[in-house]
Design a protein around this motif. Structure first.
Motif, PDB file in Angstrom:
ATOM      1  N   PRO A  18     -89.367  -8.856  55.925  1.00 46.07           N
ATOM      2  CA  PRO A  18     -89.279  -7.460  55.472  1.00 46.07           C
ATOM      3  C   PRO A  18     -88.318  -6.609  56.300  1.00 46.07           C
ATOM      4  N   LEU A  59     -83.941  -4.699  50.367  1.00 45.99           N
ATOM      5  CA  LEU A  59     -84.434  -3.431  49.852  1.00 45.99           C
ATOM      6  C   LEU A  59     -83.883  -3.163  48.459  1.00 45.99           C
ATOM      7  N   LEU A  69     -94.783   6.046  49.105  1.00 50.75           N
ATOM      8  CA  LEU A  69     -94.187   5.287  50.199  1.00 50.75           C
ATOM      9  C   LEU A  69     -94.957   4.006  50.465  1.00 50.75           C
ATOM     10  N   LEU A  70     -96.301   4.079  50.406  1.00 45.36           N
ATOM     11  CA  LEU A  70     -97.107   2.889  50.641  1.00 45.36           C
ATOM     12  C   LEU A  70     -96.866   1.839  49.556  1.00 45.36           C
ATOM     13  N   PHE A  88     -94.190   1.497  47.685  1.00 42.41           N
ATOM     14  CA  PHE A  88     -92.855   0.941  47.869  1.00 42.41           C
ATOM     15  C   PHE A  88     -92.833  -0.043  49.029  1.00 42.41           C
ATOM     16  N   LEU A  89     -93.542   0.282  50.117  1.00 42.64           N
ATOM     17  CA  LEU A  89     -93.574  -0.598  51.277  1.00 42.64           C
ATOM     18  C   LEU A  89     -94.249  -1.923  50.940  1.00 42.64           C
ATOM     19  N   TRP A 121     -91.928  -3.952  48.819  1.00 46.31           N
ATOM     20  CA  TRP A 121     -90.849  -4.446  49.675  1.00 46.31           C
ATOM     21  C   TRP A 121     -91.304  -5.674  50.462  1.00 46.31           C
ATOM     22  N   VAL A 122     -92.475  -5.589  51.082  1.00 45.17           N
ATOM     23  CA  VAL A 122     -92.978  -6.696  51.900  1.00 45.17           C
ATOM     24  C   VAL A 122     -93.213  -7.937  51.045  1.00 45.17           C
TER      25      VAL A 122
END
Length: 394
Positions: free
Chosen positions: A202, A208, A253-254, A256-257, A260-261
């Protein structure tokens, strides 16, 4: 068997594996899928009757076209040359002197692996172009690779290499391939994938963009999901805006994070699965891949340096990735290690270079005048962006 010219021994030309007939239709279908879908959309929901009647003929034409690679592709090794000919109407003959062979890469998609096949790509260092044989049996492909790499070091125009009599998995007859391939020196392993390295996945900002593209694509189909549509989304958004506005930004944001991970981790595992980097017979050999396996070989003599890259997020986690600067490859800086601990990348880089000094020698900074010029030069873009935003702020 005599070492007469290729034209005098047409019966000695080797064929692709017959199981290619199972792969070619899938490849052809994949190539025409998008144009066919666009054509059907253009025709509309009322399909003309002629299209239904022509469907069997279209299928037959596709099957015949898919069989052409196996019917028309032949390869031969003779008189210090690898020769490949293909084509029915537009015939092509590709040749590569054995002493000019720089890389021999093996690739196998999931379909190839199920059928025990591999794609062979031979590079001579000319404009990144390669001679491709798709597909050979796994044993035959590995045997051809060992032979070409071994003979590329000692081949000369007067040194004949006689192809086999056509038996599957063989390349030579008078001088058996095993006599060259069996003399490969014992491989020295430089690195093997440690699945603990996946924690660095990540931290690569390059992935991204994959997350953004995936979310954008999924959003196009959100209205087609029965439990979620535009009205439902607007209702949820209105409720959050009215009662819990302070939760909206952290939740976005959470989400998306998390995306992403997950995507970065899955991509890392699929790309670098079972990675192994070895030095074998003066060649750097890299194998990796979960769904599509890749086996890449580069001559050590063609490696001009290394690139030890420490992006900002990985640097904070003591991570780095490693690539080599190599000539005669389609990619001038092929990656040889995934994101991993910086000490592992440094050790492998030192072994490839044959010395740890280039990575340990102290570096001298530029003088203050040079740093000032560099700083000013790179601020022009910032100034232009700021000036463009001024009218929006007035």
């Amino acid at each position: 068997m005599s070492t007469s010219p290729i034209e005098a021994n047409p019966e000695d030309w080797q064929k692709l594996d017959p199981k290619t007939l199972l792969i070619s239709p899938i490849k052809t279908l994949r190539q025409i899928m998008v144009p066919a879908a666009a054509a059907l959309i253009g025709i509309g929901t009322q399909q003309p009757r002629w299209l239904l009647l022509a469907t069997p003929a279209i299928i037959v034409v596709l099957l015949v076209a898919s069989a052409l690679p196996w019917l028309t592709t032949r390869y031969h090794v003779l008189e210090g040359q690898l020769v490949v000919k293909r084509g029915l109407l537009n015939k092509r003959r590709l040749t590569a002197p054995l002493d000019r062979v720089r890389t021999v890469d093996l690739e196998a998609t999931l379909m190839h692996r199920l059928l025990g096949l591999q794609r062979v790509q031979v590079g001579t260092g000319v404009d990144g172009s390669r001679i491709e044989l798709d597909a050979l049996g796994s044993g035959q492909a590995a045997e051809l690779r060992h032979f070409l790499l071994a003979r590329s070091e000692v081949a000369a125009p007067a040194a004949p290499a006689v192809p086999s009599t056509g038996e599957a998995g063989s390349v030579l007859d008078d001088q058996p391939l095993g006599s060259a391939a069996s003399q490969v020196s014992r491989a020295h392993e430089l690195a093997r994938l440690d699945y603990g390295w996946v924690r660095y996945a990540p931290l690569s900002l390059a992935r991204l963009a994959i997350v953004a593209v995936t979310i954008g694509a999924l959003s196009q189909f959100a209205d087609d999901i029965p439990i979620f549509n535009a009205d439902t989304g607007n209702t949820i958004l209105d409720w959050i805006t009215e009662h819990s506005l302070w939760l909206l930004v952290p939740l976005v944001l959470l989400g998306f994070l998390v995306a992403w991970v997950i995507i970065a981790t899955l991509g890392y595992v699929a790309q670098w699965w079972d990675m192994r980097l070895v030095v074998e017979n003066e060649n750097l050999h890299l194998t990796r891949g979960l769904f599509t396996t890749n086996s890449t070989t580069m001559e050590m003599a063609r490696i001009r340096g290394i690139n030890l890259n420490e992006p900002i997020l990985m640097r904070w986690a003591s991570g780095a990735d490693l690539s080599v600067l190599a000539t005669g490859t389609s990619d001038g800086t092929p990656a040889v290690l995934p994101p991993c601990p910086v000490d592992v990348a440094g050790r492998v880089g030192s072994e490839i270079l044959g010395s740890a000094e280039p990575l340990a020698v102290p570096l001298h900074p530029h003088g203050p005048a040079a740093r000032r010029r560099c700083h000013v030069r790179h601020q022009w873009s910032t100034i232009l962006i700021a000036l463009a935003l001024v009218p929006l702020l007035i």
